[in-house]
Design an enzyme around this catalytic site. Sequence first.
Site, PDB file in Angstrom:
ATOM      1  N   GLY A  51       0.838  -1.205   0.000  1.00 15.54           N
ATOM      2  CA  GLY A  51       0.000   0.000   0.000  1.00 15.54           C
ATOM      3  C   GLY A  51       0.873   1.255   0.000  1.00 15.54           C
ATOM      4  N   HIS A  52       1.943   1.232   0.803  1.00 18.01           N
ATOM      5  CA  HIS A  52       2.858   2.379   0.813  1.00 18.01           C
ATOM      6  C   HIS A  52       3.578   2.507  -0.530  1.00 18.01           C
ATOM      7  CE1 HIS A  52       2.728   1.389   5.256  1.00 18.01           C
ATOM      8  NE2 HIS A  52       2.423   2.684   5.257  1.00 18.01           N
TER       9      HIS A  52
END
Length: 297
Positions: A51-52
Amino acid sequence: MAEAVSDAVGLEPPRITTSVAGVRQAIADARVTAPGARVALVPTMGALHAGHLALVERAAELADIVVVSIFVNPLQFNDPADLERYPRDLDADVRILTGHGADLVFAPEVTELYPNGDATTRVTGGRVGGLFEGRSRPGHFDGVLTVVSKLINSVGPDVVLFGEKDAQQVYLVGRMIADLNMPVEVEVVDTVRDDDGLALSSRNRFLDSRERRAALTLPHVLEAAESASDRGIDAVLAAAQAAAMGEQLVEVDYLAVVHPVTFLPVDDDYTGKARVVIAAKVGATRLIDTAAIYLGR
Ligand code: PAF
């Protein structure tokens, strides 16, 4: 492209700096050879996952210099045990970032950002900051907004990126930037999910296999809400509440449908764009999730 910093891009790890002066100097150096270089900031607390990386990759599309901050911000934890157990592994984070377009990691110690041990001046999230996440975690958003403004002031980015999953954070940061006339754009990146629908979170690593299965209640609630959305708010809430019940390991903290402009629960007769927000404890781990819906009738 700003060569002085981005020489490190590719398969080389990003450079690391731990001081505000260091991050400012690195950006100033890069701008000597590339005066108009755009800077993106991806604020994180580390424990990085895909996600990052989606934020970092989007940042690299939008800017010439990508700064990823990694700082576990004590001000946003109301529970000392939660702060204590928050995963910290800078080497692993830098390894994960390598090859995804990050140029610089800004990883300050607590004393660098809070030299007096605390922040005398804090940014507050007002009424919305006290709802949902803010009700369960008093002071959380004041801590988030204070550190995000410090990070923006330290880095001076043109654009700052956040994940949609933290919808209330996104809303409040957007309000802060508008209210305080901060010269920075906000870019929101879609939630990244595992194949079965669970939103990626640094906290998922705390789930055992039973809890991991039970955690699917959160995306199932959102799916139920979405499929009832053309029947109005009452139908959405009924469908979502039904989907939230029956899983013993899951304790729902809040489940609401909010207006995109006010982030307050929508009225009974409301139609239009809305957002479902949910938080639940799965075993001892608190998870959040969200979905945009269109309420019809
Ligand atoms: O979303 C987070 O990880 C944190 O709240 C943030 C924005 C990095 C501020 O500490």
